[in-house]
Design a protein around this motif. Structure first.
Motif, PDB file in Angstrom:
ATOM      1  N   UNK A  25       0.748  -1.293  -0.156  1.00 16.37           N
ATOM      2  CA  UNK A  25       0.221  -0.186   0.146  1.00 16.37           C
ATOM      3  C   UNK A  25       1.161   1.391   0.206  1.00 16.37           C
ATOM      4  N   UNK A  26       0.599   2.705  -0.251  1.00 20.60           N
ATOM      5  CA  UNK A  26       0.811   3.915  -0.029  1.00 20.60           C
ATOM      6  C   UNK A  26       1.322   3.577   0.794  1.00 20.60           C
ATOM      7  N   UNK A  27       2.500   4.506   1.591  1.00 21.51           N
ATOM      8  CA  UNK A  27       3.132   4.366   2.783  1.00 21.51           C
ATOM      9  C   UNK A  27       2.513   5.285   3.916  1.00 21.51           C
ATOM     10  N   UNK A  28       2.086   4.796   4.856  1.00 20.99           N
ATOM     11  CA  UNK A  28       1.247   5.681   5.559  1.00 20.99           C
ATOM     12  C   UNK A  28      -0.284   5.580   5.417  1.00 20.99           C
ATOM     13  N   UNK A  29      -0.587   4.460   4.859  1.00 21.65           N
ATOM     14  CA  UNK A  29      -1.980   4.318   4.707  1.00 21.65           C
ATOM     15  C   UNK A  29      -2.582   3.046   5.613  1.00 21.65           C
ATOM     16  N   UNK A  30      -3.273   3.380   6.997  1.00 21.11           N
ATOM     17  CA  UNK A  30      -3.678   2.544   7.569  1.00 21.11           C
ATOM     18  C   UNK A  30      -4.773   1.010   6.786  1.00 21.11           C
ATOM     19  N   UNK A  31      -5.783   1.658   5.572  1.00 25.16           N
ATOM     20  CA  UNK A  31      -6.691   0.915   6.029  1.00 25.16           C
ATOM     21  C   UNK A  31      -6.187   0.376   4.310  1.00 25.16           C
ATOM     22  N   UNK A  32      -6.499  -0.520   4.327  1.00 22.45           N
ATOM     23  CA  UNK A  32      -6.302  -1.524   2.633  1.00 22.45           C
ATOM     24  C   UNK A  32      -7.756  -2.563   2.377  1.00 22.45           C
ATOM     25  N   UNK A  33      -7.817  -2.585   1.379  1.00 27.21           N
ATOM     26  CA  UNK A  33      -8.603  -3.773   1.021  1.00 27.21           C
ATOM     27  C   UNK A  33      -8.490  -4.439  -0.286  1.00 27.21           C
ATOM     28  N   UNK A  34      -8.570  -5.413  -0.536  1.00 24.43           N
ATOM     29  CA  UNK A  34      -9.175  -6.317  -1.227  1.00 24.43           C
ATOM     30  C   UNK A  34     -10.626  -6.261  -2.287  1.00 24.43           C
ATOM     31  N   UNK A  47     -12.475  -8.306   1.560  1.00 26.91           N
ATOM     32  CA  UNK A  47     -11.604  -8.120   2.973  1.00 26.91           C
ATOM     33  C   UNK A  47     -10.762  -6.790   3.295  1.00 26.91           C
ATOM     34  N   UNK A  48     -11.022  -6.144   4.649  1.00 32.16           N
ATOM     35  CA  UNK A  48     -10.143  -4.697   4.495  1.00 32.16           C
ATOM     36  C   UNK A  48      -9.506  -5.088   6.396  1.00 32.16           C
ATOM     37  N   UNK A  49      -8.651  -4.067   5.904  1.00 28.90           N
ATOM     38  CA  UNK A  49      -7.618  -4.194   6.923  1.00 28.90           C
ATOM     39  C   UNK A  49      -7.775  -2.505   7.775  1.00 28.90           C
ATOM     40  N   UNK A  50      -7.508  -1.865   9.243  1.00 28.16           N
ATOM     41  CA  UNK A  50      -7.633  -1.207   8.966  1.00 28.16           C
ATOM     42  C   UNK A  50      -6.306  -1.059  10.452  1.00 28.16           C
ATOM     43  N   UNK A  51      -5.497  -0.550  11.014  1.00 27.61           N
ATOM     44  CA  UNK A  51      -4.331  -0.558  12.207  1.00 27.61           C
ATOM     45  C   UNK A  51      -3.990  -1.733  12.074  1.00 27.61           C
ATOM     46  N   UNK A  52      -4.587  -1.728  13.574  1.00 25.41           N
ATOM     47  CA  UNK A  52      -4.591  -3.098  14.337  1.00 25.41           C
ATOM     48  C   UNK A  52      -6.163  -3.749  14.385  1.00 25.41           C
ATOM     49  N   UNK A  53      -6.370  -3.717  14.133  1.00 32.96           N
ATOM     50  CA  UNK A  53      -8.198  -3.720  14.674  1.00 32.96           C
ATOM     51  C   UNK A  53      -8.048  -5.314  13.405  1.00 32.96           C
ATOM     52  N   UNK A  54      -8.896  -6.194  13.911  1.00 32.03           N
ATOM     53  CA  UNK A  54      -8.811  -7.475  13.427  1.00 32.03           C
ATOM     54  C   UNK A  54      -9.812  -7.292  11.773  1.00 32.03           C
ATOM     55  N   UNK A  55      -8.840  -7.870  10.793  1.00 33.05           N
ATOM     56  CA  UNK A  55     -10.174  -7.788   9.284  1.00 33.05           C
ATOM     57  C   UNK A  55     -11.404  -7.888   9.183  1.00 33.05           C
ATOM     58  N   UNK A  94      -6.090   1.300  -0.984  1.00 31.50           N
ATOM     59  CA  UNK A  94      -5.265   1.887   0.882  1.00 31.50           C
ATOM     60  C   UNK A  94      -5.866   2.864   0.279  1.00 31.50           C
ATOM     61  N   UNK A  95      -5.908   3.762   1.936  1.00 35.63           N
ATOM     62  CA  UNK A  95      -6.136   4.997   2.465  1.00 35.63           C
ATOM     63  C   UNK A  95      -6.306   5.400   3.572  1.00 35.63           C
ATOM     64  N   UNK A  97      -8.014   7.602   5.708  1.00 31.92           N
ATOM     65  CA  UNK A  97      -8.951   7.066   6.863  1.00 31.92           C
ATOM     66  C   UNK A  97      -9.881   5.884   7.102  1.00 31.92           C
ATOM     67  N   UNK A  98     -10.213   5.292   5.588  1.00 27.82           N
ATOM     68  CA  UNK A  98     -10.793   4.487   5.897  1.00 27.82           C
ATOM     69  C   UNK A  98     -11.807   4.634   5.059  1.00 27.82           C
ATOM     70  N   UNK A  99     -12.173   3.469   4.071  1.00 24.22           N
ATOM     71  CA  UNK A  99     -13.486   4.204   3.549  1.00 24.22           C
ATOM     72  C   UNK A  99     -13.455   5.148   2.049  1.00 24.22           C
ATOM     73  N   UNK A 100     -12.824   6.129   2.128  1.00 27.40           N
ATOM     74  CA  UNK A 100     -12.893   7.747   1.167  1.00 27.40           C
ATOM     75  C   UNK A 100     -11.731   7.091   0.742  1.00 27.40           C
ATOM     76  N   UNK A 101     -11.556   8.193  -0.412  1.00 24.66           N
ATOM     77  CA  UNK A 101     -10.550   8.436  -0.856  1.00 24.66           C
ATOM     78  C   UNK A 101      -9.465   7.348  -1.675  1.00 24.66           C
ATOM     79  N   UNK A 102      -9.888   5.928  -1.755  1.00 22.07           N
ATOM     80  CA  UNK A 102      -9.069   4.941  -1.949  1.00 22.07           C
ATOM     81  C   UNK A 102      -7.984   4.960  -3.142  1.00 22.07           C
ATOM     82  N   UNK A 103      -7.038   4.600  -2.492  1.00 21.89           N
ATOM     83  CA  UNK A 103      -5.946   4.462  -4.271  1.00 21.89           C
ATOM     84  C   UNK A 103      -6.156   3.748  -4.444  1.00 21.89           C
ATOM     85  N   UNK A 104      -6.217   2.721  -5.260  1.00 22.02           N
ATOM     86  CA  UNK A 104      -5.943   1.223  -6.363  1.00 22.02           C
ATOM     87  C   UNK A 104      -4.739   1.615  -6.983  1.00 22.02           C
ATOM     88  N   UNK A 105      -4.812  -0.150  -6.729  1.00 26.29           N
ATOM     89  CA  UNK A 105      -3.215  -0.777  -7.526  1.00 26.29           C
ATOM     90  C   UNK A 105      -4.139  -1.247  -8.664  1.00 26.29           C
TER      91      UNK A 105
END
Lengths: 113, 112
Positions: A25-34, A47-55, A94-95, A97-105
């Motif tokens: 993901x982009x460095x510093x982005x805490x949210x990651x999606x597939x 699937x969605x990952x946010x920081x250290x929270x359970x996916x 990745x983004x 803050x989560x759920x806004x402003x996604x950047x896709x690979x």
């Protein structure tokens, strides 16, 4: 890096084999999606990952699919015992803050033969 | 079940014309409506987005029109150019949610 990096860009595998798809993901982005993109089906959440929270794994289509995110950065999507219906483009986003402003690979095009 | 319905599936427009793509949704909890543009071999890229407190948002040649009561929103591309030829996806999400719900995409071809 400047964007979300996915590897490999293309993968051809035989039915029944396991595959691993990688996302940086982009460095510093805490949210990651597939997401999975199939022809004519739009984008399907996996699937969605946010920081250290359970996916949030609610979109995984079967127990053959799993994903992990190590150190809050790189993520790997694993598909075990691949089937022909798994053929699709797998997109990572990745983004901040989560759920806004996604950047896709650019995605990994998986073909199961 | 498709949470966001998109039409048309494909669209051909003459250069200089207006391209219009429509989307409809049912879940009134959605509070963010983006449009993504995707070129072949690339991931979708955010084009423009709107929240339901406004009825229209314009950025350059791209405008989103939003009708909250009808639960519909549309993308208008003014003065369409061949470089706009791409697949466009509408989407919806909610603040408390973990994902976007995407439409099935519209393949736009702008003829020179």
């Amino acid at each position: 890096g400047a964007g979300v990096s996915q590897s490999p860009s293309n993968k051809v595998t035989e039915k029944g084999k396991d595959v691993e798809l990688r996302c940086d993901p982009i460095s510093g982005h805490t949210a990651l999606y597939w997401y999975r993109q199939s022809l004519g089906q739009g984008l399907e959440f996996l699937i969605y990952f946010q920081g250290n929270s359970a996916p949030d794994k609610s979109g995984l289509p079967s127990d053959r699919f799993s994903a992990e995110r190590t150190g809050g950065s790189v993520s790997t999507l694993t598909i075990q015992r691949t089937q022909q219906e798994d053929s699709a483009v797998y997109l990572c986003a990745s983004s901040f803050t989560g759920n806004y402003g996604y950047t896709f690979g650019s995605g990994t095009r998986l073909t199961v033969v | 079940q498709q949470q966001v319905k998109q039409s048309p599936q494909s669209l051909i427009v003459q250069k200089g014309g207006i391209s219009i793509i429509n989307c409809a949704y049912e879940n009134t909890a959605f509070d963010y409506f983006p449009w993504y543009q995707q070129f072949p071999g690339k991931g979708p890229a955010l084009l423009i987005a709107i929240r339901p407190d406004v009825s229209e948002k314009k950025e350059g040649r791209f405008t989103i029109s939003f009708n909250k009561s009808a639960k519909q929103f549309s993308l208008h591309i003014m003065d369409s150019q061949p470089g706009d030829s791409a697949t466009y996806f509408c989407a919806a999400s909610m603040t408390a949610g973990n994902q976007f719900y995407f439409g099935t995409g519209t393949s736009l071809t702008v003829i020179p």
